[in-house]
Design a protein around this motif. Structure first.
Motif: not given
Length: 392
Positions: A140-148, A189-192
């Protein structure tokens, strides 16, 4: 005539026996964790267990089932066909025919046991790391953007550690939030603002938290959890540099159960078919998915009074409504496919059920049993220990 019937029966057995060895030699088999026991021994002594294609096609993530194992309620798994000359039965167990058991013809009282069956798949290929030493962080690799979220689950690696896991068993925050599969990578890739993601705002950063979990639901009762293997907590700390971090929490699934008694009944729980090893404590702690052996009895010293067990059911702990009741025994009949009555006497009933949990309820479940007490000379329908209706 008798000899010819014996030959015909054994010819059929040998024909089926030959089907077992068609194409699975030398292949490593990964067994599905679920045992199917959806039929009972028939009046003629035979027993059958075989699932439809719609069920078999969902067991393996890659390809079809290639093998089967069978067992009775107290035996070790086997995946061979055999002729039991002591009990006068012959048994077929393979993935093509399922479980088939027949007693010898014209042998009085010969009968098959109550068998269960599970199926095996081709194991995923091992690439670099031995499966037993893999960590969830390797898959499992966890990344994110400012919104999702941008979470990647490598299913090939995950299946090296958890052989029966399927993409549809992995959720983010809610049973309604699943990923989409891109080759062997499951992406979330769901939104926060969806999937129950929590948020906390500080001066320097916004902190978003959620969790992935591996859960197997009952296909008939989607609110019942059959297996909860692990939870992987994820956290995204968003600041000017868009820093991402992740945390993991492994849960060893321990399930609680408590009991309520009626009509001066007592219930005790055991983890073995001989009812020797009692499960103590209040609440009781039971491992999810394992068999729990239950003894319902009365301590009445009056042997002129008999106990007639009528109904046993479960309910999520802390609820007062019957909306999510799961009936195990009704009017003296087994109505849950994972519940089986073992023995009954005038003051005692013993049965076994497979432990489960209710989704989104961590308080455990309550088990209720109701019984009627009658004089031993009363043989009316109400006072006779028997299945009082036809179970469909």
């Amino acid at each position: 005539m008798y000899t010819s019937l014996i030959k015909m029966e054994f010819s059929y057995f040998l024909l089926i026996f030959g089907l077992l060895f068609t194409g699975v030699h030398g292949q490593k088999i990964c067994w599905d964790s679920k045992w199917y026991n959806e039929s009972v021994t028939l009046r003629n002594g035979s027993n059958y267990e075989h699932q439809p294609v719609s069920v078999l096609d969902k067991i393996c993530t890659q390809g079809s089932v290639i093998a089967a194992q069978c067992k009775d309620i107290k035996g070790e798994p086997f995946n061979v066909n055999f002729n039991d000359t002591n009990n006068h039965i012959y048994v077929v167990c393979d993935h093509i025919n399922g479980l088939i058991c027949h007693p010898y013809p014209h042998i009085p009282y010969a009968t098959c046991l109550d068998y269960a069956i599970r199926y095996g798949c081709r194991c995923p290929p091992i690439t670099s790391t031995v499966g037993s030493h893999l960590l969830l962080e390797d898959a499992i690799e966890v990344k994110c953007t400012a919104s999702h979220w941008n979470i990647s689950v490598n299913m090939s690696r995950l299946q090296m550690k958890y052989h029966s896991v399927k993409p549809t068993d992995i959720f983010l925050g809610s049973e309604k939030c699943q990923g989409h599969l891109d080759n062997s990578i499951l992406l979330f890739q769901q939104s926060f603002n969806t999937c129950s993601t929590s948020e906390k705002f500080n001066t320097d950063m916004n902190i978003y938290k959620n969790n992935l979990f591996y859960i197997v639901f009952d296909p008939v009762r989607p609110y019942v959890v059959l297996k909860h293997e692990w939870t992987f907590n994820v956290e995204c700390d968003v600041n000017a540099n868009e820093v991402t971090s992740s945390h993991v929490e492994h849960i060893t699934e321990v399930h609680n159960a408590s009991f309520t008694s009626h009509y001066r009944l007592t219930m005790t729980y055991y983890n073995d078919v001989n009812f020797l090893h009692r499960i103590s404590g209040n609440p009781l702690k039971v491992v999810l998915g394992e068999n729990v052996f239950v003894k319902v009895y009365t301590t009445l010293p009056d042997w002129d009074t008999k106990m007639i067990l009528d109904t046993c059911y479960t309910r999520p702990s802390g609820t007062n409504t019957s909306a999510m009741d799961v009936t195990l025994i009704k009017q003296g009949c087994e109505v849950d496919r994972n519940t089986h009555i073992i023995s009954q006497s005038t003051h005692e009933t013993r049965f076994v059920y497979k432990d489960f949990k209710y989704f989104n309820n961590n308080g455990g479940l309550d088990i209720f049993c109701n019984a009627t007490f009658c004089h031993t000379s009363d043989f009316s329908a109400r006072c006779t220990q028997a299945c009082k209706h036809t179970v469909s």
